[in-house]
Design a protein around this motif. Structure first.
Motif, short mmCIF file in Angstrom:
data_model
loop_
_atom_site.label_atom_id
_atom_site.label_comp_id
_atom_site.label_asym_id
_atom_site.label_seq_id
_atom_site.Cartn_x
_atom_site.Cartn_y
_atom_site.Cartn_z
N GLY A 186 4.33 6.87 2.03
CA GLY A 186 4.42 8.25 1.58
C GLY A 186 3.84 8.51 0.21
O GLY A 186 4.03 9.59 -0.33
N GLY A 187 3.20 7.56 -0.38
CA GLY A 187 2.57 7.75 -1.69
C GLY A 187 3.47 7.38 -2.85
O GLY A 187 4.64 7.03 -2.68
N HIS A 188 2.90 7.46 -4.04
CA HIS A 188 3.64 7.10 -5.25
C HIS A 188 4.86 7.99 -5.45
O HIS A 188 5.92 7.53 -5.86
N GLY A 189 4.70 9.28 -5.18
CA GLY A 189 5.81 10.21 -5.39
C GLY A 189 7.04 9.86 -4.58
O GLY A 189 8.16 9.90 -5.08
N ALA A 190 6.85 9.52 -3.32
CA ALA A 190 7.98 9.18 -2.46
C ALA A 190 8.65 7.88 -2.91
O ALA A 190 9.88 7.79 -2.91
N LEU A 191 7.86 6.91 -3.30
CA LEU A 191 8.44 5.63 -3.73
C LEU A 191 9.13 5.76 -5.08
O LEU A 191 10.19 5.18 -5.30
N ASP A 236 0.87 -1.18 0.00
CA ASP A 236 0.00 0.00 0.00
C ASP A 236 0.90 1.23 0.00
O ASP A 236 1.56 1.52 0.99
N GLU A 237 0.93 1.92 -1.12
CA GLU A 237 1.88 3.03 -1.27
C GLU A 237 1.63 4.16 -0.28
O GLU A 237 2.54 4.91 0.05
#
Length: 126
Positions: free
Chosen positions: A96-101, A91-92
């Motif tokens: 921290g979300g898609h941007g952080a990953l 679960d992204e």
């Protein structure tokens, strides 16, 4: 004799769970639990490997032009997204979300990619 005692002590620590070694089977296990640092490290090093491979390949072919930097970014980000979203199924939002990953290791990989590309291109074709 002294070395065998220290080896036994280290093995006992690993078996008791005090020091948990990283297992490569975890890299493809969607049920494995990840903390933010572990996943960040894995994504960082995957991106560095992709940067080296693309840089060596781009320099050896020889490819020129800024479009190939964009192609590298698309390939690298696509591999990272596919890895954490489709293989690990994490679960992204927990990380921290898609941007952080997707940003994990990005700038270091661009540097490594450009270094490998320019070096191989210059050595092989001049």
């Amino acid at each position: 004799m002294k070395e065998s005692k220290s080896v036994k002590f280290n093995l006992q620590q690993h078996q008791n769970g005090h020091l948990s070694p990283f297992k490569f089977a975890k890299l493809l296990d969607p049920d494995a639990s990840w903390d933010k640092d572990q996943l960040g490290d894995v994504l960082h090093w995957i991106r560095q490997v992709v940067a080296i491979v693309c840089g060596l390949l781009w320099g050896a072919i020889p490819l020129v032009g800024g479009i190939w930097i964009v192609v590298f970014l698309l390939i690298s980000s696509g591999i990272i997204y596919g890895y954490y979203a489709m293989i690990l199924k994490v679960d992204e939002e927990d990380f921290g979300g898609h941007g952080a990953l997707l940003q994990e290791g990005l700038f270091a990989s661009i540097t490594l990619f450009l270094l490998a590309w320019i070096l191989v291109y210059s050595l092989a074709h001049f």
